[in-house]
Design a protein around this motif. Structure first.
Motif, PDB file in Angstrom:
ATOM      1  N   ARG A  27       0.665  -0.919   0.275  1.00 31.24           N
ATOM      2  CA  ARG A  27      -0.577   0.140  -0.061  1.00 31.24           C
ATOM      3  C   ARG A  27       0.900   1.745   0.470  1.00 31.24           C
ATOM      4  NH1 ARG A  27      -4.634   0.041   1.345  1.00 31.24           N
ATOM      5  NH2 ARG A  27      -5.231   2.157   2.221  1.00 31.24           N
ATOM      6  N   LEU A  28       2.739   1.360   0.991  1.00 24.82           N
ATOM      7  CA  LEU A  28       2.548   2.320   0.999  1.00 24.82           C
ATOM      8  C   LEU A  28       4.065   2.713  -0.397  1.00 24.82           C
ATOM      9  CD1 LEU A  28       3.306   2.093   4.960  1.00 24.82           C
ATOM     10  CD2 LEU A  28       1.744   3.885   3.098  1.00 24.82           C
ATOM     11  N   ALA A  29       4.472   1.595  -0.931  1.00 30.05           N
ATOM     12  CA  ALA A  29       5.294   2.024  -1.875  1.00 30.05           C
ATOM     13  C   ALA A  29       4.765   2.551  -3.315  1.00 30.05           C
ATOM     14  CB  ALA A  29       5.168   0.163  -2.802  1.00 30.05           C
ATOM     15  N   SER A  30       5.962   3.718  -3.111  1.00 35.94           N
ATOM     16  CA  SER A  30       5.769   5.165  -3.751  1.00 35.94           C
ATOM     17  C   SER A  30       5.267   4.803  -5.507  1.00 35.94           C
ATOM     18  CB  SER A  30       7.153   6.576  -4.065  1.00 35.94           C
ATOM     19  OG  SER A  30       8.478   5.047  -3.643  1.00 35.94           O
ATOM     20  N   ASP A  31       6.148   3.487  -5.607  1.00 36.15           N
ATOM     21  CA  ASP A  31       5.684   3.534  -6.680  1.00 36.15           C
ATOM     22  C   ASP A  31       4.488   2.592  -7.538  1.00 36.15           C
ATOM     23  OD1 ASP A  31       6.527   0.686  -5.792  1.00 36.15           O
ATOM     24  OD2 ASP A  31       7.667   0.039  -7.809  1.00 36.15           O
ATOM     25  N   ARG A  32       4.135   2.654  -6.461  1.00 39.09           N
ATOM     26  CA  ARG A  32       2.477   2.199  -6.942  1.00 39.09           C
ATOM     27  C   ARG A  32       1.339   3.013  -6.587  1.00 39.09           C
ATOM     28  NH1 ARG A  32       4.407  -3.641  -4.627  1.00 39.09           N
ATOM     29  NH2 ARG A  32       5.280  -4.353  -6.846  1.00 39.09           N
ATOM     30  N   LEU A  33       1.842   4.094  -6.776  1.00 40.49           N
ATOM     31  CA  LEU A  33       0.859   5.455  -6.045  1.00 40.49           C
ATOM     32  C   LEU A  33       0.578   5.475  -4.571  1.00 40.49           C
ATOM     33  CD1 LEU A  33      -2.009   5.647  -8.831  1.00 40.49           C
ATOM     34  CD2 LEU A  33       0.312   7.366  -8.156  1.00 40.49           C
ATOM     35  N   ALA A  34       1.471   5.307  -3.282  1.00 38.70           N
ATOM     36  CA  ALA A  34       1.588   5.119  -1.515  1.00 38.70           C
ATOM     37  C   ALA A  34       0.009   5.429  -1.175  1.00 38.70           C
ATOM     38  CB  ALA A  34       1.916   6.002  -1.033  1.00 38.70           C
ATOM     39  N   ALA A  35      -0.992   4.658  -0.670  1.00 38.92           N
ATOM     40  CA  ALA A  35      -2.347   4.864   0.137  1.00 38.92           C
ATOM     41  C   ALA A  35      -1.863   5.397   1.410  1.00 38.92           C
ATOM     42  CB  ALA A  35      -3.101   3.137  -0.683  1.00 38.92           C
ATOM     43  N   HIS A  36      -2.874   5.890   2.073  1.00 38.53           N
ATOM     44  CA  HIS A  36      -3.468   6.489   2.896  1.00 38.53           C
ATOM     45  C   HIS A  36      -3.335   5.085   3.643  1.00 38.53           C
ATOM     46  CE1 HIS A  36      -3.201  10.225   3.282  1.00 38.53           C
ATOM     47  NE2 HIS A  36      -4.228  10.126   1.918  1.00 38.53           N
ATOM     48  N   THR A  37      -2.920   4.209   4.804  1.00 31.94           N
ATOM     49  CA  THR A  37      -2.246   3.380   5.700  1.00 31.94           C
ATOM     50  C   THR A  37      -2.394   3.974   7.297  1.00 31.94           C
ATOM     51  OG1 THR A  37      -1.227   2.347   3.784  1.00 31.94           O
ATOM     52  CG2 THR A  37      -1.401   1.094   5.687  1.00 31.94           C
ATOM     53  N   LEU A  38      -3.244   3.322   7.834  1.00 35.48           N
ATOM     54  CA  LEU A  38      -3.349   2.627   9.196  1.00 35.48           C
ATOM     55  C   LEU A  38      -3.019   0.838   9.626  1.00 35.48           C
ATOM     56  CD1 LEU A  38      -3.875   3.220  12.535  1.00 35.48           C
ATOM     57  CD2 LEU A  38      -6.541   2.434  11.475  1.00 35.48           C
ATOM     58  N   VAL A  39      -1.664   1.141  10.676  1.00 35.65           N
ATOM     59  CA  VAL A  39      -1.762  -0.672  11.203  1.00 35.65           C
ATOM     60  C   VAL A  39      -1.663  -0.554  12.476  1.00 35.65           C
ATOM     61  CG1 VAL A  39       0.478  -2.007  11.015  1.00 35.65           C
ATOM     62  CG2 VAL A  39      -0.198  -0.740   9.189  1.00 35.65           C
ATOM     63  N   ALA A  40      -2.545  -1.355  12.935  1.00 33.99           N
ATOM     64  CA  ALA A  40      -2.591  -1.461  14.334  1.00 33.99           C
ATOM     65  C   ALA A  40      -2.153  -3.130  14.166  1.00 33.99           C
ATOM     66  CB  ALA A  40      -3.895  -1.332  14.903  1.00 33.99           C
ATOM     67  N   THR A  41      -1.418  -3.378  15.377  1.00 36.34           N
ATOM     68  CA  THR A  41      -1.034  -4.561  15.961  1.00 36.34           C
ATOM     69  C   THR A  41      -0.403  -4.526  17.238  1.00 36.34           C
ATOM     70  OG1 THR A  41       0.086  -6.534  15.390  1.00 36.34           O
ATOM     71  CG2 THR A  41       0.915  -4.761  14.464  1.00 36.34           C
ATOM     72  N   GLY A  42       0.471  -5.220  17.782  1.00 32.58           N
ATOM     73  CA  GLY A  42       0.707  -5.854  19.162  1.00 32.58           C
ATOM     74  C   GLY A  42       2.155  -5.133  18.855  1.00 32.58           C
ATOM     75  N   THR A  43       2.521  -5.019  20.138  1.00 37.47           N
ATOM     76  CA  THR A  43       3.459  -4.720  20.563  1.00 37.47           C
ATOM     77  C   THR A  43       4.778  -5.560  19.603  1.00 37.47           C
ATOM     78  OG1 THR A  43       3.262  -3.378  22.241  1.00 37.47           O
ATOM     79  CG2 THR A  43       5.496  -4.595  22.194  1.00 37.47           C
ATOM     80  N   GLY A  44       6.371  -5.159  19.786  1.00 32.82           N
ATOM     81  CA  GLY A  44       7.136  -6.292  19.382  1.00 32.82           C
ATOM     82  C   GLY A  44       6.979  -6.508  17.475  1.00 32.82           C
ATOM     83  N   SER A  45       5.717  -5.399  17.214  1.00 29.30           N
ATOM     84  CA  SER A  45       4.985  -7.148  15.712  1.00 29.30           C
ATOM     85  C   SER A  45       5.757  -6.621  14.461  1.00 29.30           C
ATOM     86  CB  SER A  45       3.702  -6.907  16.122  1.00 29.30           C
ATOM     87  OG  SER A  45       2.977  -5.873  15.538  1.00 29.30           O
ATOM     88  N   GLY A  46       6.678  -5.646  14.482  1.00 25.88           N
ATOM     89  CA  GLY A  46       7.041  -5.220  13.391  1.00 25.88           C
ATOM     90  C   GLY A  46       6.233  -3.409  12.520  1.00 25.88           C
ATOM     91  N   LYS A  47       6.339  -3.030  13.360  1.00 23.91           N
ATOM     92  CA  LYS A  47       4.851  -1.374  13.001  1.00 23.91           C
ATOM     93  C   LYS A  47       6.025  -0.522  12.535  1.00 23.91           C
ATOM     94  CE  LYS A  47       2.496  -0.915  17.131  1.00 23.91           C
ATOM     95  NZ  LYS A  47       3.174  -2.540  17.162  1.00 23.91           N
ATOM     96  N   THR A  48       6.924  -0.510  12.889  1.00 23.11           N
ATOM     97  CA  THR A  48       7.361   0.560  12.337  1.00 23.11           C
ATOM     98  C   THR A  48       8.110  -0.024  11.442  1.00 23.11           C
ATOM     99  OG1 THR A  48       8.691   0.675  14.742  1.00 23.11           O
ATOM    100  CG2 THR A  48      10.416   1.610  12.801  1.00 23.11           C
ATOM    101  N   GLU A  49       8.556  -1.617  10.375  1.00 26.80           N
ATOM    102  CA  GLU A  49       9.030  -1.874   9.452  1.00 26.80           C
ATOM    103  C   GLU A  49       7.840  -1.644   8.761  1.00 26.80           C
ATOM    104  OE1 GLU A  49       9.675  -3.262  12.541  1.00 26.80           O
ATOM    105  OE2 GLU A  49      11.625  -3.311  12.871  1.00 26.80           O
TER     106      GLU A  49
END
Length: 108
Positions: A27-49
């Motif tokens: 969804r966030l790839a700039s070569d694919r017209l990045a889309a607004h995205t919300l990620v909600a998941t547990g601590t330590g599950s790689g949200k930063t990545e």
């Protein structure tokens, strides 16, 4: 995502990203017209990545296209977290040839 970036992801020990990471990267790839995205998941599950790799990919693409200037602004709620993440990004950029010339700034 750029092959050099995928190499960087694997170098960080992420052989098989979580489903929420793969979906966010798509969804966030700039070569694919990045889309607004919300990620909600547990601590330590790689949200930063979920956002870091697409952001760095975008910066690398912009640099290759000759575009200068600030490309990404990340806001953290706590100075300690901002400092930790700035170090982490700087380390990742320094170890990844495709990111040569990218810089991380920190304002607290």
């Amino acid at each position: 995502m750029d092959p050099a970036l995928l190499t960087a992801v694997k170098a960080r020990g992420v052989e098989r990203p979580y489903t929420h990471q793969r979906e966010a990267w798509q969804r966030l790839a700039s070569d694919r017209l990045a889309a607004h995205t919300l990620v909600a998941t547990g601590t330590g599950s790689g949200k930063t990545e979920c956002f870091v790799y697409p952001a760095l990919d975008h910066c690398a693409r912009a640099r290759q296209a000759g575009e200068g200037g600030i490309k990404v602004l990340v806001i953290y709620p706590m100075n300690a977290l901002a400092i930790d993440q700035a170090r982490r990004l700087a380390h990742l950029i320094a170890r990844t040839p495709a990111f040569h010339g990218l810089r991380v700034g920190l304002f607290v």
